[in-house]
Motif scaffolding. Sequence first.
Motif, PDB file in Angstrom:
ATOM      1  N   ALA B 110       0.833  -1.205   0.000  1.00 38.02           N
ATOM      2  CA  ALA B 110       0.000   0.000   0.000  1.00 38.02           C
ATOM      3  C   ALA B 110       0.867   1.255   0.000  1.00 38.02           C
ATOM      4  O   ALA B 110       0.642   2.184  -0.785  1.00 38.02           O
ATOM      5  CB  ALA B 110      -0.922   0.000   1.210  1.00 38.02           C
ATOM      6  N   ALA B 111       1.881   1.269   0.865  1.00 37.45           N
ATOM      7  CA  ALA B 111       2.733   2.459   0.974  1.00 37.45           C
ATOM      8  C   ALA B 111       3.459   2.710  -0.339  1.00 37.45           C
ATOM      9  O   ALA B 111       3.622   3.852  -0.764  1.00 37.45           O
ATOM     10  CB  ALA B 111       3.730   2.286   2.118  1.00 37.45           C
ATOM     11  N   TYR B 112       3.885   1.641  -1.002  1.00 36.73           N
ATOM     12  CA  TYR B 112       4.604   1.794  -2.274  1.00 36.73           C
ATOM     13  C   TYR B 112       3.688   2.403  -3.330  1.00 36.73           C
ATOM     14  O   TYR B 112       4.076   3.330  -4.049  1.00 36.73           O
ATOM     15  CB  TYR B 112       5.126   0.435  -2.741  1.00 36.73           C
ATOM     16  N   ALA B 113       2.460   1.910  -3.404  1.00 41.77           N
ATOM     17  CA  ALA B 113       1.520   2.444  -4.382  1.00 41.77           C
ATOM     18  C   ALA B 113       1.231   3.926  -4.104  1.00 41.77           C
ATOM     19  O   ALA B 113       1.234   4.758  -5.008  1.00 41.77           O
ATOM     20  CB  ALA B 113       0.229   1.638  -4.361  1.00 41.77           C
ATOM     21  N   ILE B 114       0.991   4.252  -2.823  1.00 42.43           N
ATOM     22  CA  ILE B 114       0.649   5.640  -2.486  1.00 42.43           C
ATOM     23  C   ILE B 114       1.864   6.553  -2.636  1.00 42.43           C
ATOM     24  O   ILE B 114       1.770   7.670  -3.140  1.00 42.43           O
ATOM     25  CB  ILE B 114       0.104   5.733  -1.035  1.00 42.43           C
TER      26      ILE B 114
END
Lengths: 306, 294
Positions: B110-114
């Motif tokens: 999730a953090a990578y996508a955001i």
Amino acid sequence: MPKLRMTGRGLWITLLIVPPMAFVALFIVYPILLAFAYAFFDWQGLRRGDFVWLENFHTVLFVEPYRSWTLNAFKNNVIVFFALMVLQNGLGFLLAYALWREMPGARFHRIAVFLPVVLSTIIVAYLFKLFYHPLFGVINISLRSIGMGWLAQPWLGQGNTALWGLIAAQAWHMVGFPTLVFLAGMQRIPGEILDAVRMETESEWVKITKIVWPLVAPSATIVFTLLFVGAFNWFELPYIMAGLDGSPFGSTDVLGLYFYRTAFGNVSAGQQDFGLGSALAVLIFIFIAIFATTLTIRLRRREIQL
Amino acid sequence: MSTASATASRKAMTYGDRPGMLASLGRDGLLQIILIANTIIMLAPIVIMVFSAFKTTPQIFQAPFSIPDFTQVGNFIKIWNETNFLRYLLNSFFVTGASMVLILTLGTMAAYAIGRYAFTGSSFILMFFLAGLTLPLKLAIIPLFMLMRDLGILNNQLSLIFVYTAMGLPTTVFIMTGFIRSLPNELEDAARMDGASEARIMWAIMLPLVRPAMVIAGIQNVVPIWNDFFFPLVFIQNDNLKTLPQGLTTFMGEYTTDWGVLFSGLTLSAAPIVIIYIVLSKQFIAGMTSGAVK
């Protein structure tokens, strides 16, 4: 960032973002929304009955004996919050200030003060329960051995000391947390400001109240808010040390215990009631949300941007 | 930072406030006494606990402060032979380990996508995770109980693993998004020029760089999960599935009068995390206060 094959990129992002969101949605957001809905129904055991509007709320707030139970538990939570504000956050600030001077041994003291924080609340609760034991507890044994046996008493067995016994154990457990948050805040104060203050005043008191305290305001905001939420969610430590009924005679009853007891039942009153339990959960939730938000906004206002 | 303030205070002691030398010595002395007294209060209960673990019950009652004979391990043998302690310990390792793997995997995704891609709705998604940060999930225990029942995983450790994963994600996404955003673009762009796929860029180039943030996020979550008592209390009834804090309540109830065994049970339960904390105290302190220190 470059624009790539939109479909492939969109699919890739979806793949990354959906599983984590699904977890949060299913196990946090959905249950919390449902908790609000449950409070408006009548429950028979695990079976949901009729829609009863605000009756559950009315019962826990205005119908005896629930009314007195709710008020008593709430009163104890308020005591716990203010007592820990002094014992945990106040002492934490003082300890942080002492650690900040980097005197010999500071590193060791820092590790020691944070050690209880990593322990499970269950271990802390049992440990202090054994220490408070009226006959064999280390506290009463010590008092007797230094000739102050008249002070020895059944700490957890009487209404006027039990809650304070729990508060002391909690403060011991958690004082390291505000200490190190405040310490981190103090270490961010620029050296130039401190040098300038040294030119102006000799008084330690002025330095603390006029410079250090205002400049660690962001740390204070966080620590105060977390303590508030924690104090009104308090459950594990009283559950182990005082039991589900908040013995003796409800003197250690807090909202967490009362909510759990109402929802899932206990040994003495086997009755479990999800409707009343949910109503209590919603009331506690709303109370925490409103006050925590107000507290945060008011505390943020006095923060100074460096 | 800490060295800066150390130098500053040293400077203060040498010439900064010479007229106040005596006052300064007195003040530092007072603060030093406060620190020493506090450290004694912090350590005494733990020392008494460990000492008592090596004593018989009468010895504990007669001399609670005396140094025991550390070769006397009868209490520990009793725990090993007569209780389910080892089972609880293994269960805790399993539940904590599985939750941590899920939290770090899903949190990094999730953090990578955001943090790495600009797309519509990314700030809304971050807000969605951050909202989970402040909600006290204990109060939703009734619907959670019903949900686990409907999923058929009451009295199953999956219920714990799922709840812990969901609870750990908000802080993990929060910590890691900030970190991933701060990484430079050059490496990524070069790999993209070379025709590497997005998945390959993430796995081979970016992930090795994120490790420090993973450690912080990991420690912040591992301690509360390892120590949790509330969710097992509601979800788990079977003694063979209990985690350590929950098993401890069964154990303490069985041996109420054998204080030697009680103290050694507490000592054993505290040992794993205390030992790791002493070795990695710096990372622990940074990790556990990272939500509160910007």
